[in-house]
Design an enzyme around this catalytic site. Structure first.
Site, PDB file in Angstrom:
ATOM      1  N   CYS A  27       8.011  24.279  17.156  1.00 14.41           N
ATOM      2  CA  CYS A  27       6.971  23.773  18.286  1.00 14.41           C
ATOM      3  C   CYS A  27       7.963  23.223  19.480  1.00 14.41           C
ATOM      4  O   CYS A  27       8.155  23.863  20.434  1.00 14.41           O
ATOM      5  CB  CYS A  27       6.072  22.752  17.989  1.00 14.41           C
ATOM      6  SG  CYS A  27       4.861  23.001  16.788  1.00 14.41           S
TER       7      CYS A  27
HETATM    8  N1  SAJ Z   1      14.222  15.025  16.499  1.00 17.94           N
HETATM    9  C1  SAJ Z   1      15.223  14.366  16.851  1.00 17.94           C
HETATM   10  N2  SAJ Z   1      15.096  13.121  17.413  1.00 17.94           N
HETATM   11  C2  SAJ Z   1      13.697  12.457  17.559  1.00 17.94           C
HETATM   12  C3  SAJ Z   1      12.672  13.265  16.816  1.00 17.94           C
HETATM   13  C4  SAJ Z   1      12.961  14.609  16.345  1.00 17.94           C
HETATM   14  O1  SAJ Z   1      16.385  14.856  16.991  1.00 17.94           O
HETATM   15  O2  SAJ Z   1      13.740  11.156  17.790  1.00 17.94           O
HETATM   16  C5  SAJ Z   1      14.487  16.499  15.982  1.00 17.94           C
HETATM   17  C6  SAJ Z   1      13.892  16.687  14.552  1.00 17.94           C
HETATM   18  O3  SAJ Z   1      15.008  16.551  13.675  1.00 17.94           O
HETATM   19  C7  SAJ Z   1      13.547  18.098  14.872  1.00 17.94           C
HETATM   20  C8  SAJ Z   1      13.033  18.349  15.994  1.00 17.94           C
HETATM   21  O4  SAJ Z   1      13.511  17.422  16.684  1.00 17.94           O
HETATM   22  O5  SAJ Z   1      14.486  18.886  14.452  1.00 17.94           O
HETATM   23  C9  SAJ Z   1      11.531  18.343  16.179  1.00 17.94           C
HETATM   24  O6  SAJ Z   1      11.078  17.408  15.400  1.00 17.94           O
HETATM   25  P1  SAJ Z   1       9.445  16.631  15.640  1.00 17.94           P
HETATM   26  O7  SAJ Z   1       9.484  15.262  14.995  1.00 17.94           O
HETATM   27  O8  SAJ Z   1       9.118  16.741  17.066  1.00 17.94           O
HETATM   28  O9  SAJ Z   1       8.770  17.443  14.598  1.00 17.94           O
HETATM   29  P2  SAJ Z   1       7.996  18.828  14.717  1.00 17.94           P
HETATM   30  O10 SAJ Z   1       8.912  20.041  15.266  1.00 17.94           O
HETATM   31  O11 SAJ Z   1       7.088  18.968  13.399  1.00 17.94           O
HETATM   32  O12 SAJ Z   1       6.877  18.452  15.847  1.00 17.94           O
HETATM   33  C10 SAJ Z   1       5.505  18.449  15.456  1.00 17.94           C
HETATM   34  C11 SAJ Z   1       4.744  18.439  16.692  1.00 17.94           C
HETATM   35  N3  SAJ Z   1       3.321  18.822  16.635  1.00 17.94           N
HETATM   36  C12 SAJ Z   1       2.892  19.909  17.293  1.00 17.94           C
HETATM   37  O13 SAJ Z   1       3.149  20.434  17.852  1.00 17.94           O
HETATM   38  C13 SAJ Z   1       1.259  19.801  16.668  1.00 17.94           C
HETATM   39  C14 SAJ Z   1       4.844  17.248  17.771  1.00 17.94           C
HETATM   40  O14 SAJ Z   1       3.914  17.270  18.726  1.00 17.94           O
HETATM   41  C15 SAJ Z   1       4.611  15.846  16.827  1.00 17.94           C
HETATM   42  O15 SAJ Z   1       4.773  14.928  17.713  1.00 17.94           O
HETATM   43  C16 SAJ Z   1       5.589  16.084  15.710  1.00 17.94           C
HETATM   44  O16 SAJ Z   1       5.230  17.158  14.963  1.00 17.94           O
HETATM   45  C17 SAJ Z   1       5.375  14.716  14.862  1.00 17.94           C
HETATM   46  O17 SAJ Z   1       5.232  13.520  15.655  1.00 17.94           O
HETATM   47  O18 SAJ Z   1       5.788  14.615  13.747  1.00 17.94           O
END
Ligand code: SAJ
Length: 437
Positions: free
Chosen positions: A274
């Site tokens: 995403c």
């Molecule tokens: N990441 C960082 N630093 C952060 C947060 C994330 O480096 O502070 C990295 C993670 O390691 C990963 C990437 O970014 O590689 C994405 O992480 P994410 O926490 O956004 O997880 P996702 O990709 O699973 O995002 C999903 C999304 N859900 C949908 O699109 C329906 C996002 O909107 C959600 O907020 C997120 O899950 C969540 O909160 O877990």
């Protein structure tokens, strides 16, 4: 059939539903519609998936097999590869992938092929909702013309079309399809009303908005917000290194602000299906309107540069111990795109490993959730004995901080550690063996 007839079918739960795409979005959605009392048919081109579902088996971790079994046995859910199932449907949700091409441009091929199939069977009296994340205008510019060519459809009168962004976060237990508010925007107000009435029978909260474009854009804001803030803290890590300030301490301190701040943490880059992808749908669309979405492009540049920055840290750490990266044994810990999952999609670990290999390091990896993987022509197996590999490595790189690891033991046994996630916490601060982002 018009709006009144459809509304009464929705109220009486006689609405026959089809969900296109039985993936991490479509299957949970199909179950929520079945739970609400609708008759649901899942359509997917992959025969093995269809066969499993019809046996009452689930392949999506968030959907227990007994849930599929319940509705298959009740006779209110079945799966098929045949799009002709749409002929008998009153309502269709489209939940197909929207990846990027190798060029970085949106790949709408799944949406287009699903819409072309739908156009063969669409008929007056139907409501169609697109859930796949895409650029603002897709529903109106791509789906509407294709569907309207197909039959005697008068949008907002005998045919209703809307967009409702999926908000599925695989593995999350607190917010699921049924209790996560659902934004819905139609091509016309009547489209919004019909789609909202339908979904309102199945999910707890529906958020109607004035158009499909608002709904498409809201989703892109949600994920662009994350991508840009992650890019901000990644650049903050780079700035803090030049300032000689500990970025993790800075973020912890800022996070004590009880309002007006949201904590993000730096890392080795941006993975997942995403966050790294959705914002590029927006910047691509804006480029076609001669506008450069500078925040998105800058954040993407910083995020995609993090794997190289991490490899630079490894090189510097080895150098401090009079070792060249070339020929050194480097163990990468955790390769999934985020902790405690087995999903490798867009994982920055793949870039870190590729760059380390390019520079001649002897690279191995360990991930408790991913026993092996193939990428860019190379196949790697997770090392069998973690602690033996930790002790043998010239440098250990913590790329994904799975909770399964005992970081204290790893710290005791490693010669050198590059910690890209602050997995070691305070033990990693001011420790000569440890380099942090
Ligand atoms: N990441 C960082 N630093 C952060 C947060 C994330 O480096 O502070 C990295 C993670 O390691 C990963 C990437 O970014 O590689 C994405 O992480 P994410 O926490 O956004 O997880 P996702 O990709 O699973 O995002 C999903 C999304 N859900 C949908 O699109 C329906 C996002 O909107 C959600 O907020 C997120 O899950 C969540 O909160 O877990």
């Amino acid at each position: 059939m018009n709006q009144t007839t459809l509304l009464s079918k929705i109220e009486s739960k006689d609405l026959r539903v089809v969900v296109l795409g039985m993936g991490y979005v479509g299957l949970p959605l199909a179950m929520v519609f079945a739970e609400a009392g609708f008759d649901v048919t899942g359509v997917d081109p992959i025969t093995e998936k269809v066969a499993m579902l019809n046996r009452g088996e689930s392949y999506i971790k968030d959907v227990p097999s007994d849930q599929v079994t319940r509705w298959v046995q009740a006779g209110t859910f079945r799966a098929t590869t045949d799009f002709a199932a749409i002929r008998a449907a009153d309502a269709v949700s489209i939940c197909v992938p929207t990846p990027l091409r190798k060029t970085g441009d949106p790949d709408l091929s799944y949406i287009i092929s699903a819409t072309d199939e739908l156009a063969r069977y669409v008929h007056p009296g139907m409501v169609v909702v697109l859930e796949s994340t895409t650029y603002p205008g897709t529903t109106r510019e791509i789906l509407l013309p294709k569907l309207q060519q197909a039959a005697d459809l008068r949008i907002g009168e005998n045919f209703f079309l809307a967009f409702s962004p999926e908000r599925v976060d695989p593995g999350r237990k607190d917010w699921t399809t049924i209790n996560t508010p659902k934004v819905i925007g139609g091509i016309t107000p009547a489209c919004t009303e019909i789609a909202s009435a339908w979904y309102g029978q199945a999910v707890q909260t529906v958020v109607p908005v004035s158009s499909a474009e608002v709904a498409e854009m809201a989703k892109l804001l949600e994920n662009t917000f994350r991508m840009i803030n992650i890019g901000l803290v990644n650049e903050l890590a780079i700035m803090c290194e030049r300032l000689g300030v500990d970025v993790w301490e800075v973020i912890e301190a800022a996070a004590t602000k009880p309002f007006g701040f949201m904590k993000f943490t730096p890392g080795p880059g941006l993975g997942g299906h995403c966050i790294p992808i959705d914002p590029l749908y927006l910047s691509w669309k804006l480029r076609s309107l001669n506008y450069t979405a500078r925040f998105i492009e800058l954040a993407s540049e910083i995020n995609t540069g993090m794997p190289r920055y991490v490899v630079g840290k490894v090189q510097d750490a080895l150098n401090e111990h009079r070792k060249a990266l070339k020929g050194s044994r480097v163990l990468v810990l955790g390769i999934a795109y985020k902790p405690d999952i087995d999903d490798l999609r867009e994982s920055p670990a793949l870039d870190v490993i590729g760059l380390l290999m390019q520079k001649g390091a002897e690279v191995s990896y360990h991930d408790p959730h991913i026993p092996h993987f193939k990428h860019d022509g190379f196949t790697l197996q997770s090392v069998k004995d973690l602690m033996v590999s930790v002790r043998e490595a010239d440098c250990v790189v913590i790329v994904t901080n799975h909770s399964a690891y005992d970081y204290k033991v790893i710290l005791e046994n490693a010669a050198l550690i590059v910690d890209t996630r602050n997995a070691l916490g305070a033990a990693g601060r001011d420790n000569p063996k440890v380099t942090r982002l």
